[in-house]
Design a protein around this motif. Structure first.
Motif, PDB file in Angstrom:
ATOM      1  N   THR A 116       0.703  -1.195  -0.060  1.00  0.00           N
ATOM      2  CA  THR A 116      -0.103  -0.271  -0.017  1.00  0.00           C
ATOM      3  C   THR A 116       0.820   1.179   0.132  1.00  0.00           C
ATOM      4  OG1 THR A 116      -0.264   0.089   2.417  1.00  0.00           O
ATOM      5  CG2 THR A 116      -1.895  -1.119   1.166  1.00  0.00           C
ATOM      6  N   LEU A 117       0.461   2.294  -0.723  1.00  0.00           N
ATOM      7  CA  LEU A 117       1.122   3.638  -0.700  1.00  0.00           C
ATOM      8  C   LEU A 117      -0.015   4.665  -0.573  1.00  0.00           C
ATOM      9  CD1 LEU A 117       3.801   3.213  -3.482  1.00  0.00           C
ATOM     10  CD2 LEU A 117       4.199   3.066  -1.404  1.00  0.00           C
ATOM     11  N   GLY A 118       0.395   5.726  -0.018  1.00  0.00           N
ATOM     12  CA  GLY A 118      -0.780   6.933  -0.106  1.00  0.00           C
ATOM     13  C   GLY A 118      -0.595   7.729  -1.230  1.00  0.00           C
ATOM     14  N   ILE A 119      -1.207   8.641  -1.544  1.00  0.00           N
ATOM     15  CA  ILE A 119      -1.487   9.436  -2.587  1.00  0.00           C
ATOM     16  C   ILE A 119      -0.515  10.648  -2.679  1.00  0.00           C
ATOM     17  CG2 ILE A 119      -3.105  10.795  -4.286  1.00  0.00           C
ATOM     18  CD1 ILE A 119      -5.272   8.701  -2.990  1.00  0.00           C
ATOM     19  N   ALA A 120       0.350  10.783  -3.537  1.00  0.00           N
ATOM     20  CA  ALA A 120       1.219  11.843  -3.848  1.00  0.00           C
ATOM     21  C   ALA A 120       0.117  13.221  -3.870  1.00  0.00           C
ATOM     22  CB  ALA A 120       1.906  11.801  -5.071  1.00  0.00           C
ATOM     23  N   ARG A 121       0.516  14.205  -3.003  1.00  0.00           N
ATOM     24  CA  ARG A 121      -0.122  15.457  -3.156  1.00  0.00           C
ATOM     25  C   ARG A 121       0.574  16.608  -3.216  1.00  0.00           C
ATOM     26  NH1 ARG A 121      -5.315  13.573  -2.875  1.00  0.00           N
ATOM     27  NH2 ARG A 121      -5.565  12.238  -1.047  1.00  0.00           N
ATOM     28  N   ALA A 122       1.707  16.340  -3.601  1.00  0.00           N
ATOM     29  CA  ALA A 122       2.785  17.460  -4.050  1.00  0.00           C
ATOM     30  C   ALA A 122       3.729  16.738  -5.184  1.00  0.00           C
ATOM     31  CB  ALA A 122       3.545  18.109  -2.817  1.00  0.00           C
ATOM     32  N   ASP A 123       4.255  17.688  -5.844  1.00  0.00           N
ATOM     33  CA  ASP A 123       5.442  17.282  -6.950  1.00  0.00           C
ATOM     34  C   ASP A 123       6.871  17.404  -6.110  1.00  0.00           C
ATOM     35  OD1 ASP A 123       3.643  16.765  -9.059  1.00  0.00           O
ATOM     36  OD2 ASP A 123       3.916  18.926  -9.822  1.00  0.00           O
ATOM     37  N   ARG A 124       7.318  16.232  -6.182  1.00  0.00           N
ATOM     38  CA  ARG A 124       8.586  16.320  -5.181  1.00  0.00           C
ATOM     39  C   ARG A 124       9.379  15.290  -5.808  1.00  0.00           C
ATOM     40  NH1 ARG A 124       8.186  14.969   0.984  1.00  0.00           N
ATOM     41  NH2 ARG A 124       7.307  13.084   0.141  1.00  0.00           N
ATOM     42  N   ASN A 125      10.819  15.691  -5.741  1.00  0.00           N
ATOM     43  CA  ASN A 125      12.049  14.862  -5.967  1.00  0.00           C
ATOM     44  C   ASN A 125      12.685  14.594  -4.971  1.00  0.00           C
ATOM     45  OD1 ASN A 125      11.644  14.624  -8.969  1.00  0.00           O
ATOM     46  ND2 ASN A 125      12.834  16.394  -9.257  1.00  0.00           N
ATOM     47  N   ARG A 126      13.201  13.190  -4.677  1.00  0.00           N
ATOM     48  CA  ARG A 126      13.700  12.835  -3.632  1.00  0.00           C
ATOM     49  C   ARG A 126      15.124  11.681  -4.558  1.00  0.00           C
ATOM     50  NH1 ARG A 126      11.950   9.194  -0.058  1.00  0.00           N
ATOM     51  NH2 ARG A 126      10.212   8.661  -1.295  1.00  0.00           N
ATOM     52  N   THR A 127      16.112  11.581  -3.577  1.00  0.00           N
ATOM     53  CA  THR A 127      17.037  10.603  -3.949  1.00  0.00           C
ATOM     54  C   THR A 127      17.336   9.559  -2.981  1.00  0.00           C
ATOM     55  OG1 THR A 127      18.892  11.959  -3.127  1.00  0.00           O
ATOM     56  CG2 THR A 127      18.160  12.335  -5.482  1.00  0.00           C
ATOM     57  N   VAL A 128      17.579   8.535  -3.250  1.00  0.00           N
ATOM     58  CA  VAL A 128      17.923   7.277  -2.725  1.00  0.00           C
ATOM     59  C   VAL A 128      19.139   6.637  -3.095  1.00  0.00           C
ATOM     60  CG1 VAL A 128      17.031   5.005  -1.973  1.00  0.00           C
ATOM     61  CG2 VAL A 128      15.390   7.154  -2.107  1.00  0.00           C
ATOM     62  N   ILE A 129      20.032   6.252  -2.317  1.00  0.00           N
ATOM     63  CA  ILE A 129      21.352   5.455  -2.597  1.00  0.00           C
ATOM     64  C   ILE A 129      20.750   4.358  -1.932  1.00  0.00           C
ATOM     65  CG2 ILE A 129      23.636   4.968  -2.196  1.00  0.00           C
ATOM     66  CD1 ILE A 129      23.921   8.172  -1.903  1.00  0.00           C
ATOM     67  N   SER A 137      23.602  -0.677 -14.034  1.00  0.00           N
ATOM     68  CA  SER A 137      22.876   0.212 -14.225  1.00  0.00           C
ATOM     69  C   SER A 137      21.468  -0.167 -14.315  1.00  0.00           C
ATOM     70  CB  SER A 137      23.124   0.797 -15.697  1.00  0.00           C
ATOM     71  OG  SER A 137      24.355   1.630 -15.715  1.00  0.00           O
ATOM     72  N   LEU A 138      20.429   0.601 -14.006  1.00  0.00           N
ATOM     73  CA  LEU A 138      18.983   0.369 -14.396  1.00  0.00           C
ATOM     74  C   LEU A 138      18.655   0.715 -15.813  1.00  0.00           C
ATOM     75  CD1 LEU A 138      16.639  -0.542 -12.547  1.00  0.00           C
ATOM     76  CD2 LEU A 138      16.143   1.816 -11.906  1.00  0.00           C
ATOM     77  N   PRO A 139      18.156  -0.327 -16.417  1.00  0.00           N
ATOM     78  CA  PRO A 139      18.224  -0.181 -17.701  1.00  0.00           C
ATOM     79  C   PRO A 139      16.947   0.567 -17.942  1.00  0.00           C
ATOM     80  CG  PRO A 139      18.065  -2.401 -17.457  1.00  0.00           C
ATOM     81  CD  PRO A 139      18.427  -1.778 -15.914  1.00  0.00           C
ATOM     82  N   GLN A 140      15.916   0.486 -16.888  1.00  0.00           N
ATOM     83  CA  GLN A 140      14.596   1.328 -17.204  1.00  0.00           C
ATOM     84  C   GLN A 140      14.094   2.053 -16.113  1.00  0.00           C
ATOM     85  OE1 GLN A 140      14.818  -2.392 -17.181  1.00  0.00           O
ATOM     86  NE2 GLN A 140      14.350  -2.125 -15.184  1.00  0.00           N
ATOM     87  N   ARG A 141      13.111   2.742 -16.314  1.00  0.00           N
ATOM     88  CA  ARG A 141      12.435   3.434 -15.151  1.00  0.00           C
ATOM     89  C   ARG A 141      11.404   2.581 -14.655  1.00  0.00           C
ATOM     90  NH1 ARG A 141      10.036   8.802 -17.343  1.00  0.00           N
ATOM     91  NH2 ARG A 141       9.029   7.426 -18.544  1.00  0.00           N
ATOM     92  N   LEU A 142      11.207   2.760 -13.125  1.00  0.00           N
ATOM     93  CA  LEU A 142       9.953   2.005 -12.541  1.00  0.00           C
ATOM     94  C   LEU A 142       8.928   3.238 -12.470  1.00  0.00           C
ATOM     95  CD1 LEU A 142      11.929   0.214  -9.650  1.00  0.00           C
ATOM     96  CD2 LEU A 142      11.464  -0.747 -12.022  1.00  0.00           C
ATOM     97  N   ILE A 143       7.609   2.769 -12.942  1.00  0.00           N
ATOM     98  CA  ILE A 143       6.542   3.725 -12.674  1.00  0.00           C
ATOM     99  C   ILE A 143       5.520   3.148 -11.549  1.00  0.00           C
ATOM    100  CG2 ILE A 143       4.760   5.086 -13.741  1.00  0.00           C
ATOM    101  CD1 ILE A 143       6.293   5.377 -16.170  1.00  0.00           C
ATOM    102  N   VAL A 144       5.492   3.529 -10.565  1.00  0.00           N
ATOM    103  CA  VAL A 144       4.793   2.896  -9.581  1.00  0.00           C
ATOM    104  C   VAL A 144       3.347   3.681  -9.379  1.00  0.00           C
ATOM    105  CG1 VAL A 144       4.714   2.321  -7.097  1.00  0.00           C
ATOM    106  CG2 VAL A 144       6.880   2.442  -8.236  1.00  0.00           C
ATOM    107  N   VAL A 145       2.309   3.239  -9.573  1.00  0.00           N
ATOM    108  CA  VAL A 145       0.997   3.732  -9.575  1.00  0.00           C
ATOM    109  C   VAL A 145       0.025   2.878  -8.891  1.00  0.00           C
ATOM    110  CG1 VAL A 145       1.341   5.031 -11.816  1.00  0.00           C
ATOM    111  CG2 VAL A 145       0.134   2.753 -11.756  1.00  0.00           C
ATOM    112  N   HIS A 146      -1.081   3.408  -8.442  1.00  0.00           N
ATOM    113  CA  HIS A 146      -2.293   2.728  -7.997  1.00  0.00           C
ATOM    114  C   HIS A 146      -3.110   2.227  -9.221  1.00  0.00           C
ATOM    115  CE1 HIS A 146      -1.603   5.601  -4.595  1.00  0.00           C
ATOM    116  NE2 HIS A 146      -1.697   4.409  -3.931  1.00  0.00           N
ATOM    117  N   PRO A 147      -4.018   1.200  -9.476  1.00  0.00           N
ATOM    118  CA  PRO A 147      -4.453   0.754 -10.500  1.00  0.00           C
ATOM    119  C   PRO A 147      -5.383   2.029 -11.086  1.00  0.00           C
ATOM    120  CG  PRO A 147      -4.743  -0.817  -8.668  1.00  0.00           C
ATOM    121  CD  PRO A 147      -4.263   0.398  -8.077  1.00  0.00           C
TER     122      PRO A 147
END
Length: 196
Positions: free
Chosen positions: A60-73, A104-114
């Motif tokens: 489960t994930l919440g709903i994005a309420r703001a456009d935001r960029n974060r980085t993760v190592i 390298s990650l050869p593609q992007r991951l797009i995570v969404v609710h149905p």
């Protein structure tokens, strides 16, 4: 001379056999595949409806309420020693490293609710992976949605959610150097801009 060459090429080719031969003993591969596929039990009869399968439960994930960029190592810590064949220690348990230093990650991951799948399909490149977070009780499962849209869809697993530090969707995960960039998208803003 040209006519002679053309006539020679239109004659049936002759073959010759060198050595002993035997008839083909193996069954036809397609017939074998079809026969085994016919023996697979009906999944619904064997396991019940898909919505009750534990393997079909997405994180489960919440709903994005703001456009935001974060980085993760995405550091990884070994949970056991890595040894060579001769027993020599290569990496000790507890060693941490960044896998993006080596691959390298050869593609992007797009995570969404149905409910956001149409947006994901418009946004995704052909090589991108679309991961579905848990949806509502009326949302179709990932297999049904994948068949409906003609594209492979994947479930967001709890371990992937934890590893990437995901909190909301939709989010696009891409690699930038040795980091992952998580771009959270406020769809309410996107939908308002599209309506103008």
């Amino acid at each position: 001379m040209t006519a002679g060459m053309l006539m020679a090429s239109s004659l049936p080719a002759e073959t010759s056999t060198i050595g002993r031969t035997w008839p083909i003993a193996e069954p036809d591969a397609l017939s074998e595949i079809e026969g085994r596929a016919a023996q697979i039990p009906d999944m619904k009869a064997a396991f019940g409806p898909r919505e009750r399968w534990s393997a079909m439960k997405a994180a489960t994930l919440g709903i994005a309420r703001a456009d935001r960029n974060r980085t993760v190592i995405p550091f990884y810590t070994l949970d056991q020693d890595i040894r060579l064949q001769d027993g020599k220690l290569l990496y000790a348990k507890g060693y941490s490293f960044n896998p993006l230093s080596f691959v390298s990650l050869p593609q992007r991951l797009i995570v969404v609710h149905p409910a956001e799948l149409d947006w994901a399909l418009r946004t995704a490149r052909p090589s991108d992976f679309i991961l579905l977070a848990a949806g509502g009780p009326r949302d179709a499962d990932a297999i049904t949605l994948g068949e409906r849209h003609g594209r492979a869809l994947f479930l967001l697993e709890e371990r992937v959610k934890a590893r990437l530090g995901l909190r909301v969707a939709p989010v696009i995960v891409s690699q930038a150097g040795q980091k992952l960039v998580l771009t959270e998208v406020d769809r309410s803003k996107t939908d308002r801009r599209a309506a103008r």
